[in-house]
Design a protein around this motif. Structure first.
Motif, PDB file in Angstrom:
ATOM      1  N   PHE A  40     -50.627  31.039  22.809  1.00  0.00           N
ATOM      2  CA  PHE A  40     -49.131  30.745  22.646  1.00  0.00           C
ATOM      3  C   PHE A  40     -48.942  29.287  22.510  1.00  0.00           C
ATOM      4  O   PHE A  40     -48.103  28.929  21.567  1.00  0.00           O
ATOM      5  N   ALA A  41     -49.831  28.359  22.963  1.00  0.00           N
ATOM      6  CA  ALA A  41     -49.788  27.150  22.742  1.00  0.00           C
ATOM      7  C   ALA A  41     -50.046  26.952  21.288  1.00  0.00           C
ATOM      8  O   ALA A  41     -49.460  25.772  20.671  1.00  0.00           O
ATOM      9  N   ALA A  42     -50.830  27.747  20.718  1.00  0.00           N
ATOM     10  CA  ALA A  42     -51.191  27.558  19.363  1.00  0.00           C
ATOM     11  C   ALA A  42     -50.294  28.078  18.336  1.00  0.00           C
ATOM     12  O   ALA A  42     -50.558  28.183  17.093  1.00  0.00           O
ATOM     13  N   GLU A  43     -49.407  28.716  18.888  1.00  0.00           N
ATOM     14  CA  GLU A  43     -48.293  29.401  18.147  1.00  0.00           C
ATOM     15  C   GLU A  43     -48.965  30.686  17.532  1.00  0.00           C
ATOM     16  O   GLU A  43     -48.254  31.285  16.444  1.00  0.00           O
ATOM     17  N   LEU A  44     -50.243  31.472  18.281  1.00  0.00           N
ATOM     18  CA  LEU A  44     -50.625  32.456  17.697  1.00  0.00           C
ATOM     19  C   LEU A  44     -49.519  33.509  18.238  1.00  0.00           C
ATOM     20  O   LEU A  44     -49.867  34.967  17.656  1.00  0.00           O
ATOM     21  N   ILE A  45     -49.140  33.435  19.471  1.00  0.00           N
ATOM     22  CA  ILE A  45     -48.291  34.496  20.125  1.00  0.00           C
ATOM     23  C   ILE A  45     -46.904  34.182  19.861  1.00  0.00           C
ATOM     24  O   ILE A  45     -46.495  32.707  20.249  1.00  0.00           O
ATOM     25  N   HIS A  46     -46.005  34.835  19.337  1.00  0.00           N
ATOM     26  CA  HIS A  46     -44.575  34.633  18.898  1.00  0.00           C
ATOM     27  C   HIS A  46     -43.753  34.649  20.398  1.00  0.00           C
ATOM     28  O   HIS A  46     -44.165  35.848  20.863  1.00  0.00           O
ATOM     29  N   PRO A  47     -42.685  33.707  20.512  1.00  0.00           N
ATOM     30  CA  PRO A  47     -42.108  34.098  21.832  1.00  0.00           C
ATOM     31  C   PRO A  47     -41.349  35.406  21.975  1.00  0.00           C
ATOM     32  O   PRO A  47     -41.299  36.126  22.883  1.00  0.00           O
ATOM     33  N   GLY A  48     -40.886  35.970  20.844  1.00  0.00           N
ATOM     34  CA  GLY A  48     -40.217  37.208  20.840  1.00  0.00           C
ATOM     35  C   GLY A  48     -41.237  38.469  20.983  1.00  0.00           C
ATOM     36  O   GLY A  48     -40.925  39.331  21.845  1.00  0.00           O
ATOM     37  N   ASP A  49     -42.504  38.298  20.965  1.00  0.00           N
ATOM     38  CA  ASP A  49     -43.475  39.334  20.864  1.00  0.00           C
ATOM     39  C   ASP A  49     -43.914  39.199  22.547  1.00  0.00           C
ATOM     40  O   ASP A  49     -44.207  40.205  22.992  1.00  0.00           O
TER      41      ASP A  49
END
Length: 583
Positions: free
Chosen positions: A350-359
C-alpha cells in the motif's frame, strides 16, 4: 477419527451453530455427521483453539497474549503467573454509546487470550457509564447493559469465540456492596484531586466545570481489579494513566499490583480515533451493507499513506489476527486477486501504491460484512429491535412539545430525551454594557433577544472582553434558564461563549452569521423541529448534561456532538478558539 470429526461429535447439543448443521441420524456405530462447510470451518477453528491452549508452553502463551499490543506493564508478573497457572484477565466496557466495528479489535484480542488458555471476564461497566458525565442516563442503564451484552456476545459468536469460556459481569452487581463502597471511601482518602483528574484525562469526558463523578471514575476502575480477582486488566492505551493509578494506589489498600495489557488506539474512518459519538468516524455493528459501503467510500485512505489509516488498521488489528490472511480483490487487468499472509506485506504494497485505496476498501468491505452478517441477523428479531430502540431512543423524536409530565413546569417534560432542541438559544444584540456596581469582574448588559424589552444579563466577561467590543455586538443568548441573582441583580439569560483553559484563560462570545437579527432562533443541525422548554428545570440539570457536548471545531464552528449550531442564515462561529468549550 480426525480432529474436526471429534469436534463435531462433541459440539452436538451445545445449542451453538445448529442453524448451519444438517445432522444425519445415527444409523450405527460408524455413523457420521454431515455439516455445511461454514460449520465445519467454525468448529475446527474452535477446536484448534482448545488444542492450541493445551499444547502451548508458557513462553508461547505469553507471545500470543501480548501480540499486537502497544504496551505491557508488568511483563514479569504475567510470565510468573503463566509458569504456575492460567492467567486471569478482565476487559471492561462502559455501556454508553453503541458499540461499533472498532470493538472487533478488543474482541480479536480476547480470542487470543482464550487461545492462550486465559480465564477472561468481560465487565459491563454500567456505573462507570453514569459517572462519566452522565453519558448514559440512569433510567437507560439497565437497557444499555442488556444491549451491550447481546451485541458483544453476537460479536464474539461471529468470530467463533466460545462463550462458555467467558465470564460476564455487570458493574453494579458488586460495585454497590458495602465492602466495595468502603474501599471507595478509603481510596478517596489517599488519591489527590490532581492524580484523579490526570488519570481520567484520556477517558473521562473533559469539561470546563468537571463533576465529582468523573474524579471517582479512575479509582473505581482500579478497585475492579481486586474485586474481579484478576491478574491483569486489558484495555486501550488511552487508559494508561488509570492503569498507573491502580498500580500506585492498590498496594496502599493492601491489594496486589496487577499487570496491564494495552491495545493501540485504532484510527476511525476520518483518521482520528473511532468514537461512538462521532457518526462519520465509525461503522455501527447494525449498519446495513449499503451504509458500510457508503462510509468506507468516504473513509480517509490516502494513496501510499499508512499513517492514521483506519481501513489499513482494521486489516492489521482485526482481520489478520482472526483469519491469518487477507485477500485484496482486484480487477484482472490490475493483477487480479492477491492473498497476503503477512500484514507487513499489505502495508508495504500500500505504501508503494501497489494496492489502490479503492481495492483495499472494497476488500475490507467484503470481510467486514462477513463479520457483521450474523450480528445483523440476530438483531432482526422483534425483541432485539425493541431493545435497540429503547436503549438508544432517536434523539430527533423530541417529545418536549407535550405535557409537562411530573414537573408541572410547562413546556417540555423533564423525562424527555435530552435533545438540544430543548434549549432556547437566540440571536441577541447588546444594547448597553456597564460594570456591575458590586463586582469589577462582572458586566451588566441589556440584550435585545426579540422581545418587547431587552433582558438584563450578568456575565463574567470583564476580564476577557472590553465594554467597547461588546457594545452593539451581535451575540447568542440562552433564554430559558431559571433567572438567578448575581451580586444582587437578577440575570435573565446566559451569554454563550467559547473558552480555552490555560494561562491566561481565553474567552470569546459566539458570533451569529452576518445579517442576523435579534430573536432569531439557533438550532442544532438535525434538530430543527423540536420545541424548546419554556424553562429548563435546574434540578434535572438539562443544560449541564447538554453543555458537555458543546464545542468549537477545528474550524471554529460551534457544534453539539459534531453537529453544527445554525440559524436560517448559516452557522455559529467563534473567532479563534479552535476546540474550545462552549458555555
Amino acid at each position: 477419527m480426525p480432529l474436526c470429526s471429534v469436534a463435531l461429535a462433541c459440539s452436538r447439543g451445545r445449542g451453538r451453530g445448529r442453524s448451519d448443521e444438517s445432522i444425519a441420524e445415527r444409523s450405527g456405530a460408524d455413523a457420521t455427521l454431515t455439516v455445511s462447510p461454514a460449520t465445519e470451518a467454525s468448529v475446527c477453528h474452535r477446536l484448534k483453539s482448545v488444542v492450541m491452549a493445551g499444547h502451548l508452553n508458557p513462553e508461547e502463551k505469553f507471545n500470543l497474549i501480548t501480540r499486537n499490543l502497544q504496551e505491557v506493564l508488568g511483563e514479569e508478573k504475567v510470565k510468573q503467573v503463566l509458569q504456575e497457572r492460567e492467567l486471569r484477565v478482565y476487559w471492561g466496557t462502559a455501556t454508553t454509546g453503541k458499540p461499533h466495528v472498532a470493538y472487533f479489535v478488543p474482541m480479536s484480542k480476547i480470542a487470543d487470550f482464550l487461545k492462550a488458555g486465559c480465564e477472561v471476564t468481560i465487565l459491563f461497566a454500567d456505573l462507570h457509564a453514569y459517572l462519566d458525565n452522565m453519558k448514559a442516563p440512569w433510567e437507560l442503564l439497565e437497557l444499555r447493559v442488556k444491549y451491550y451484552e447481546q451485541v458483544i456476545k453476537a460479536m464474539l459468536e461471529s468470530i467463533d469465540v466460545p462463550l462458555d469460556k467467558l465470564k460476564f459481569v455487570k458493574g453494579t452487581d458488586f460495585q454497590l456492596s458495602r465492602e466495595y463502597t468502603l474501599d471507595v471511601y478509603r481510596l478517596s482518602s489517599m488519591v489527590t484531586e490532581h492524580d484523579a483528574k490526570k488519570a481520567g484525562a484520556e477517558v473521562v469526558k473533559q469539561v470546563e466545570h468537571p463533576l465529582l463523578s468523573g474524579l471517582l471514575y479512575p479509582g473505581l476502575q482500579a478497585l475492579d481489579e481486586e474485586y474481579l480477582k484478576v491478574d491483569a486488566q486489558f484495555g486501550g492505551v488511552d487508559q494508561r494513566k488509570i492503569f498507573t493509578l491502580a498500580e500506585k494506589y492498590l498496594p496502599s489498600l493492601g491489594y496486589a499490583k496487577r499487570a496491564h495489557l494495552m491495545n493501540p488506539m485504532v484510527p476511525g474512518l476520518t483518521g482520528a480515533k473511532m468514537s461512538s459519538s462521532e457518526e462519520e468516524s465509525k461503522i455501527d455493528l447494525l449498519d446495513s451493507k449499503e451504509d458500510v459501503k457508503k462510509k468506507l467510500k468516504k473513509a480517509f485512505c490516502e494513496p501510499g499513506n499508512i499513517q492514521n489509516n483506519g481501513v489499513l488498521s482494521f486489516v492489521k488489528y482485526v482481520l489478520f489476527p482472526l483469519h491469518g490472511d487477507f485477500c485484496v480483490k482486484r480487477d484482472p487487468k490490475w493483477g487480479g486477486d492477491k492473498v497476503y499472509t503477512e500484514f507487513e506485506e499489505v502495508e508495504k504494497d500500500f505504501a508503494a501504491e501497489l494496492i489502490h485505496p479503492g481495492d483495499l476498501k472494497a476488500s475490507v468491505e467484503v470481510a467486514l460484512n462477513k463479520l457483521l452478517d450474523p450480528i445483523r441477523k440476530k438483531f432482526e428479531t422483534p425483541e432485539l429491535r425493541k431493545l435497540t430502540n429503547s436503549a438508544y431512543p432517536d434523539p430527533s423524536k423530541n417529545k418536549s412539545g407535550g405535557k409537562g409530565g411530573k414537573t408541572g413546569g410547562g413546556g417540555g417534560g423533564d423525562d424527555d430525551e435530552l435533545a438540544p432542541s430543548r434549549l432556547d438559544i437566540r440571536v441577541g444584540k447588546v444594547v448597553s454594557v456597564e460594570k456591575h456596581p458590586a463586582a469589577d469582574s462582572l458586566y451588566l448588559e441589556k440584550i435585545d433577544v426579540g422581545e418587547p424589552e431587552p433582558r438584563t444579563v450578568v456575565s463574567g466577561l470583564a476580564a476577557y472582553v472590553t465594554q467597547e467590543e461588546l457594545q452593539d455586538r451581535m451575540v447568542l443568548a440562552l433564554c430559558n434558564l431559571k433567572p438567578q441573582k448575581l451580586r444582587g441583580i437578577e440575570s435573565q439569560a446566559m451569554l454563550l461563549c467559547a473558552s480555552i483553559e490555560g494561562e491566561p484563560r481565553r474567552v470569546e462570545p459566539l458570533d451569529p452569521p452576518e445579517g442576523s437579527s435579534p430573536g432569531e432562533r439557533v438550532f442544532v443541525e438535525g434538530y430543527e423541529t423540536g420545541k424548546p422548554d419554556d424553562r429548563l428545570n435546574p434540578k434535572k440539570k438539562v443544560w449541564e448534561k447538554l453543555q458537555v457536548d458543546l464545542k468549537a471545531s477545528d474550524e471554529c464552528v460551534a457544534q453539539w456532538k459534531d453537529k453544527r449550531l445554525l440559524t436560517k442564515l448559516g452557522q455559529i462561529t467563534c473567532k479563534t478558539l479552535k476546540g474550545g468549550n462552549i458555555s
